[in-house]
Design an enzyme around this catalytic site. Structure first.
Site, short mmCIF file in Angstrom:
data_model
loop_
_atom_site.label_atom_id
_atom_site.label_comp_id
_atom_site.label_asym_id
_atom_site.label_seq_id
_atom_site.Cartn_x
_atom_site.Cartn_y
_atom_site.Cartn_z
N ALA A 147 0.87 -1.18 0.00
CA ALA A 147 0.00 0.00 0.00
C ALA A 147 0.90 1.23 0.00
CB ALA A 147 -0.87 -0.01 1.25
N GLY A 182 0.76 -5.11 0.94
CA GLY A 182 -0.37 -5.16 0.02
C GLY A 182 0.02 -5.75 -1.33
N GLU A 221 -0.33 -9.38 -0.78
CA GLU A 221 -1.78 -9.63 -0.62
C GLU A 221 -2.48 -9.60 -1.98
OE1 GLU A 221 -1.98 -6.50 2.38
OE2 GLU A 221 -2.93 -7.94 3.73
N GLU A 270 4.60 -5.42 7.27
CA GLU A 270 3.83 -4.35 7.91
C GLU A 270 4.24 -4.09 9.36
OE1 GLU A 270 2.57 -6.68 5.98
OE2 GLU A 270 1.02 -5.90 4.65
C1 3H9 Z 1 0.81 -2.31 3.47
O1 3H9 Z 1 1.01 -2.73 2.38
C2 3H9 Z 1 -0.47 -2.54 4.22
C3 3H9 Z 1 -1.32 -3.54 3.56
O2 3H9 Z 1 -1.48 -4.67 4.36
C4 3H9 Z 1 -2.63 -2.99 3.11
C5 3H9 Z 1 -3.58 -2.56 4.18
C6 3H9 Z 1 -5.00 -2.31 3.74
N1 3H9 Z 1 4.63 3.52 -0.10
O3 3H9 Z 1 13.41 2.18 0.22
P1 3H9 Z 1 13.79 2.91 -1.02
C7 3H9 Z 1 9.34 5.11 -1.44
S1 3H9 Z 1 1.97 -1.38 4.29
C8 3H9 Z 1 5.08 4.75 -0.41
O4 3H9 Z 1 14.80 3.98 -0.92
P2 3H9 Z 1 14.94 0.51 -2.11
C9 3H9 Z 1 10.40 5.51 -0.47
O5 3H9 Z 1 9.89 6.39 0.51
C10 3H9 Z 1 3.33 -1.31 3.16
N2 3H9 Z 1 6.36 5.02 -0.73
O6 3H9 Z 1 14.19 1.90 -2.20
C11 3H9 Z 1 11.42 6.17 -1.38
O7 3H9 Z 1 10.97 7.48 -1.65
P3 3H9 Z 1 12.02 8.68 -1.86
C12 3H9 Z 1 4.08 -2.58 3.16
C13 3H9 Z 1 7.22 4.01 -0.72
O8 3H9 Z 1 15.11 0.06 -3.50
C14 3H9 Z 1 11.33 5.36 -2.65
O9 3H9 Z 1 10.05 4.70 -2.60
N3 3H9 Z 1 5.28 -2.43 2.35
C15 3H9 Z 1 6.82 2.71 -0.40
O10 3H9 Z 1 16.11 0.59 -1.21
C16 3H9 Z 1 12.40 4.31 -2.79
O11 3H9 Z 1 12.42 3.52 -1.60
C17 3H9 Z 1 6.44 -2.05 2.89
O12 3H9 Z 1 6.58 -1.86 4.06
C18 3H9 Z 1 5.47 2.47 -0.08
N4 3H9 Z 1 4.99 1.25 0.20
O13 3H9 Z 1 13.91 -0.46 -1.37
C19 3H9 Z 1 7.59 -1.90 1.91
N5 3H9 Z 1 7.91 1.90 -0.46
O14 3H9 Z 1 12.84 8.28 -3.05
C20 3H9 Z 1 8.32 -0.61 2.16
C21 3H9 Z 1 8.94 2.68 -0.82
O15 3H9 Z 1 11.13 9.87 -2.09
N6 3H9 Z 1 9.37 -0.38 1.20
N7 3H9 Z 1 8.53 3.96 -0.98
O16 3H9 Z 1 12.82 8.77 -0.60
C22 3H9 Z 1 10.56 -1.00 1.27
O17 3H9 Z 1 10.82 -1.85 2.08
C23 3H9 Z 1 11.60 -0.57 0.27
O18 3H9 Z 1 11.23 0.69 -0.21
C24 3H9 Z 1 11.79 -1.52 -0.94
C25 3H9 Z 1 12.73 -0.84 -1.98
C26 3H9 Z 1 12.41 -2.82 -0.45
C27 3H9 Z 1 10.48 -1.79 -1.62
#
Ligand code: 3H9
Length: 719
Positions: A71, A115, A118, A138
Site C-alpha cells: 500500500a 499489500g 496480498e 507491515e
Molecule cells: C501495506 O502494504 C499494508 C497492507 O497490508 C494494506 C492494508 C490495507 N509507499 O526504500 P527505497 C518510497 S503497508 C510509499 O529507498 P529501495 C520511499 O519512501 C506497506 N512510498 O528503495 C522512497 O521514496 P524517496 C508494506 C514508498 O530500493 C522510494 O520509494 N510495504 C513505499 O532501497 C524508494 O524507496 C512495505 O513496508 C510504499 N509502500 O527499497 C515496503 N515503499 O525516493 C516498504 C517505498 O522519495 N518499502 N517507498 O525517498 C521497502 O521496504 C523498500 O522501499 C523496498 C525498496 C524494499 C520496496
C-alpha cells in the site's frame, strides 16, 4: 507475437494483450506502491479483460524494477488524520481480482511486499523470478497486513510460516516461497514470457480458477495450528516484545484457523485499525520516511557525481579500526589494514577472525563467506599500497596531535582524488583537514561500536568537504549497510553532544535519591536498549571523566559537578574493563550486579554537596533524561548542526538504542506536546539551575503550538 497496446502507456496501469492473454502492467515508480489510481486501474483492467472474449487469462506484472511494494504508506497519515476514510478501494480491487472467472497470474520480480503480496495472493496463481522476494513487512511500520494477508498466507504456507512472516516481517526469497507454496513456479529467463505461457497452459486446462480462499488443506489440523500459534507467541515474548503489531498479527493469523475467510478478514481489519491509529505505528512510519530523508541534502543535487569506491584502507586495527575493516569486507570492498607494529596488527586481525568465527558458529555466516571476507582484508605495516585506496578511514587513538600526524602522512601517500575520512568522535574535523593540502577531500566518518554491527554512520561535514565527497559518503553508507546522517562540525557532533546532558542527568538523579538500577530500569522500560549507567560502564567511565576535566572551561557557570561519577573514577572504578563502575562485574562477565558500595559513594557525594535526597519516580527519571536529549537536540537544530529533527531521531535510533516505536527523541517530544516539554524543562531550570534553560527553538515552537515535525516540513518547503 509482440504485445498489442490497448491504451496509451503513460498511465499508472498499462493494459496490453499477448497471445490471448491480457497483461496488466503497473507503472507507479519507484516501487509500484498501490497509490490512489493504481487499484482503480487494476480493477478496471480486470473487468475489461473479463468481458473480452478474445482474452482467456490475465497476467498482473510490475513495470520497472519490482512488483508491488505494498500500500502507499503516505496514505496512512491521511486516514489517521481524518482526510481519507479507509483503504476500501484497495480491498475492492482484491475482490475483483479474486472473482475474475478467468485465471489471473501474478508475475513477481523485485519485491511483493505487504499489500503487494496480498494482491498476488488474491490472484489465482503466482510465478516469480529467482531473485524475487515476498513478505508481509507491515509490523516494521507498526501495522499488520490489512488486506487479507493474515488469512490467505496461512492457507498457502501453513500457520507456522504465516505467523512467522506476519509477526516477524522478514521477507523470504523465491525458492523458499516455492517450497512453502506461496508461489507456484520460479522461472528463469523473461518473466512475462513465462507468465504468459503459464497463463495459456491454465486456460487450455479449463475449469474454474483456483482461489486461495477455497484452500483448506494446510489449516485442517486444529491441534497443530494451536501449537504453532502458541509457539509464535512464546518466541515473541522471549524477544522482549513491546510492540502491539506482532501480537495483533499472530492474533489475526489465529483467526484464520478458526473463522471462514471473510470473517477472518473482518477480524484482521479491526486488528489492523487498532495498529494504524496507535502511536507506535505513527512513530515507525515517521522512522521509515526519516531514514529515506537523510540523503536529501539542501544544495546537494541528487545527481552530484560520485567518487567510485573500489578499494579502501583503514589506519588503526584497534576496536574501531577492526570493526570498520569488517564493515568494508562485508560489503565486498577490498581493504588495506595498517598498523604501526606487527603485534598490534596481529592482535587486530585475531579479533576480526574471532568475530567472524563467532558469526559462523551462530550460523549467521558460512565458513566460505568468512574465508572470502578475510581474503579481502590485506594487513600492512606501511603506506606502500595506499595509492590504490579510493578512501582511507583513519581510526587511531582519539587525540588531535596523533590525528594530525596521520593526516599529514596520508596527504603524502594517497591519490589527490581519494577521500580522507576520520573516525573521530569528538575532534574538530577542520583542524584535522588543515594539515592536508586538500581539505575538500577530508570528512568525518563517525562509526559506532561495534562498527561492523551498528547501523549509524555520522558523516561530519568540514567547512571545505566537497559535494562529491559528501554525496559519496552518503551512498557509501548504504553500501556498507549503514544509515549515514550528515551532521555539522560541532563539539562531539550530534549524537555524543546530546548524550552528555542525558548521562549527566542520569548521574544527578542518583545524587538526588534514585538508585542506579532504578534509573536504568526506568529507561529500559521506556524502551532504551540499555540504561545510561550500564552504557557508561560499557564505554568506560574514565572517558567522560577525561572529557569533563578537559572541557571544564566550557561548563555553564553554576553547573553542578558530577561528584559521584568523579569519585568512582578516582577509585579506579572505570566500568566493565576494571570489573566495577556503577555496577560490579564478576571475572569475565558483562552482567551488571548492583553494588551497595556505590550507594554509599553516591550518598556521601550528595551529603558533601548538600543535596537533599528523596524518592524519585520513574516518570521523573524519564523526563529528566529524555528531555535533556530533546533540549540539546533543539539547540543543535537551531545552530544548524543537524539538518532536520528527523535526522536526530535516526541518529538516536540507530546509534544509541532509542526505541524506534517512539520515533526518536524529537518525535517523542512532539507526541508529548512541546508546550508540556517546555513546562517541565522550565520547572527543571527553576529547581536545578541554568543548564536547564530551554532551547530558544523549543520555546518558540511551543509558543506557536508547533512541533519539530512541522519545523522540518516548513524548512523542507522553504526555497
Ligand atoms: C501495506 O502494504 C499494508 C497492507 O497490508 C494494506 C492494508 C490495507 N509507499 O526504500 P527505497 C518510497 S503497508 C510509499 O529507498 P529501495 C520511499 O519512501 C506497506 N512510498 O528503495 C522512497 O521514496 P524517496 C508494506 C514508498 O530500493 C522510494 O520509494 N510495504 C513505499 O532501497 C524508494 O524507496 C512495505 O513496508 C510504499 N509502500 O527499497 C515496503 N515503499 O525516493 C516498504 C517505498 O522519495 N518499502 N517507498 O525517498 C521497502 O521496504 C523498500 O522501499 C523496498 C525498496 C524494499 C520496496
Amino acid at each position: 507475437m509482440g504485445p498489442t497496446s490497448m491504451q496509451p502507456t503513460a498511465t499508472l496501469v498499462d493494459v496490453t494483450s499477448r497471445d490471448g492473454v491480457g497483461v496488466i502492467t503497473i507503472n507507479n515508480p519507484p516501487v509500484n506502491a498501490l497509490s490512489p489510481g493504481v487499484p482503480e486501474g487494476i480493477s478496471a483492467a480486470v473487468t475489461r479483460f473479463q468481458d473480452d472474449k478474445s482474452i482467456q487469462a490475465v497476467v498482473l506484472i510490475g513495470g520497472g524494477k519490482t512488483f508491488i511494494a505494498g500500500a502507499d504508506i503516505k496514505e496512512f497519515e491521511k486516514i489517521t488524520s481524518g482526510k481519507k476514510r479507509d483503504l476500501g478501494v484497495m480491498r475492492g480491487m482484491l475482490t475483483v481480482l479474486e472473482n475474475c472467472p478467468k485465471p489471473v497470474i501474478a508475475a513477481i520480480h523485485g519485491t511483493a511486499l505487504g499489500g503487494g503480496l496480498e494482491t498476488a495472493m488474491t490472484c489465482h496463481y503466482r510465478v516469480a523470478a529467482p531473485s524475487a522476494q515476498v513478505g508481509q513487512p507491515e509490523v516494521k511500520l507498526g501495522l499488520i497486513p490489512g488486506a487479507g494477508g493474515t488469512q490467505r498466507l496461512p492457507r498457502l504456507a501453513g500457520v507456522a510460516k504465516a505467523a512467522e512472516m506476519c509477526a516477524g516481517g522478514q521477507p523470504i526469497g523465491a525458492a523458499e516461497a516455492l517450497q512453502f507454496g506461496i508461489v507456484d513456479r520460479v522461472v528463469d529467463g523473461d518473466l512475462l514470457d513465462s507468465a504468459v505461457a503459464f497463463a495459456r497452459e491454465l486456460a487450455a486446462r479449463g475449469g474454474l480458477p483456483r482461489r486461495v480462499r477455497d484452500l483448506s488443506d494446510k489449516l485442517n489440523d486444529a491441534a497443530a495450528n494451536a501449537q504453532a500459534i502458541t509457539a509464535a507467541r512464546e518466541a515473541l515474548s522471549k524477544r522482549g516484545n513491546r510492540l502491539i503489531a506482532p501480537l495483533n498479527a499472530i492474533e489475526a493469523v489465529e483467526a484464520a484457523t478458526k473463522l471462514p475467510l471473510d470473517e477472518g478478514c473482518r477480524r484482521e481489519r479491526e486488528l489492523f485499525e487498532e495498529c494504524l491509529f496507535s502511536d507506535q505505528s505513527k512513530a515507525l512510519i515517521h522512522v521509515f520516511f526519516s531514514e529515506r530523508a537523510v540523503s536529501r541534502i539542501p544544495g546537494l543535487p541528487r545527481d552530484t557525481p560520485l567518487i567510485p569506491i573500489r578499494r579502501a584502507a583503514v589506519v588503526g586495527a584497534g576496536t574501531m579500526g577492526g570493526g570498520i575493516t569488517m564493515a568494508y569486507a562485508n560489503a565486498g570492498i577490498p581493504v588495506l589494514l595498517k598498523e604501526v607494529s606487527q603485534d598490534a596488527l596481529d592482535r587486530g586481525l585475531a579479533t576480526i577472525t574471532k568475530n567472524y568465527a563467532a558469526s559462523v558458529k551462530k550460523g549467521k555466516l558460512t565458513q566460505s563467506q568468512m574465508d572470502q571476507r578475510l581474503s579481502l582484508i590485506q594487513p600492512t605495516l606501511n603506506y606502500e599500497r595506499f595509492t590504490e585506496a579510493d578512501i582511507v578511514v583513519e581510526a587511531v587513538f582519539e587525540g588531535m596531535d596523533l590525528k594530525k600526524k596521520v593526516f599529514a602522512e596520508l596527504n603524502g601517500v594517497t591519490r589527490d582524488d581519494a577521500i580522507l575520512a576520520s573516525n573521530t568522535s569528538t575532534l574538530d574535523i577542520d583542524q584535522i583537514a588543515a594539515v592536508t593540502s586538500r581539505p575538500q577531500q577530508v570528512i568525518g566518518h563517525h562509526f559506532f561500536s561495534p562498527a561492523n554491527v551498528m547501523r549509524l554512520l555520522e558523516i561530519v561535514r568540514g567547512k571545505a568537504s566537497s559535494p562529491a565527497v559528501i554525496a559519496t559518503s552518503l551512498t557509501l553508507a548504504r553500501t556498507l549497510g549503514k544509515v549515514g546522517v550528515l551532521v555539522g562540525n560541532c563539539r562531539a557532533f550530534v549524537g555524543n553532544r546530546m548524550f552528555g546532558p542525558y548521562q549527566r542527568e542520569a548521574q544527578f538523579l542518583l545524587e538526588e535519591g534514585a538508585r542506579v538500577e532504578q534509573v536504568d530500569a526506568a529507561l529500559v522500560e521506556f524502551g532504551m536498549a540499555m540504561g545510561p549507567l550500564a552504557v557508561g560502564d560499557l564505554a568506560g567511565l574514565d572517558v567522560s571523566w577525561r572529557i569533563r576535566k578537559e572541557y571544564k572551561h566550557l561548563t555553564p557557570p553554576g553547573m553542578r559537578e558530577a561528584l559521584a561519577a568523579d569519585r568512582l573514577c578516582e577509585m579506579g572504578r572505570w566500568g566493565q574493563k576494571t570489573g566495577a563502575g556503577w555496577y560490579r562485574y564478576s571475572e569475565g562477565s558483562r552482567a551488571p550486579a548492583p553494588d551497595p558500595e556505590v550507594e554509599t559513594i553516591i550518598a556521601d557525594a550528595a551529603r558533601a554537596a548538600g543535596i537533599q535526597r528523596r524518592k524519585m519516580t520513574d516518570q521523573e527519571i524519564i523526563e529528566r533524561t529524555i528531555y535533556a536529549l530533546v533540549n540539546e537536540g533543539a539547540k543543535i537544530l537551531e545552530e544548524g548542526f543537524a539538518l532536520r529533527a528527523s535526522d536526530i531521531d535516526i541518529i538516536y535510533i540507530n546509534g544509541y538504542g532509542f526505541p524506534a516505536y517512539r520515533g526518536g527523541p524529537m518525535w517523542y517530544a512532539d507526541t508529548v506536546g512541546l508546550s508540556n516539554v517546555l513546562d517541565r524543562i522550565s520547572q527543571f531550570e527553576k529547581e536545578h539551575g541554568n543548564w536547564w534553560s530551554p532551547a530558544p527553538l523549543l520555546r518558540e515552537l511551543a509558543q506557536r503550538g508547533k512541533s519539530f515535525a512541522s519545523w522540518d516540513q516548513e524548512k523542507a518547503g522553504a526555497p
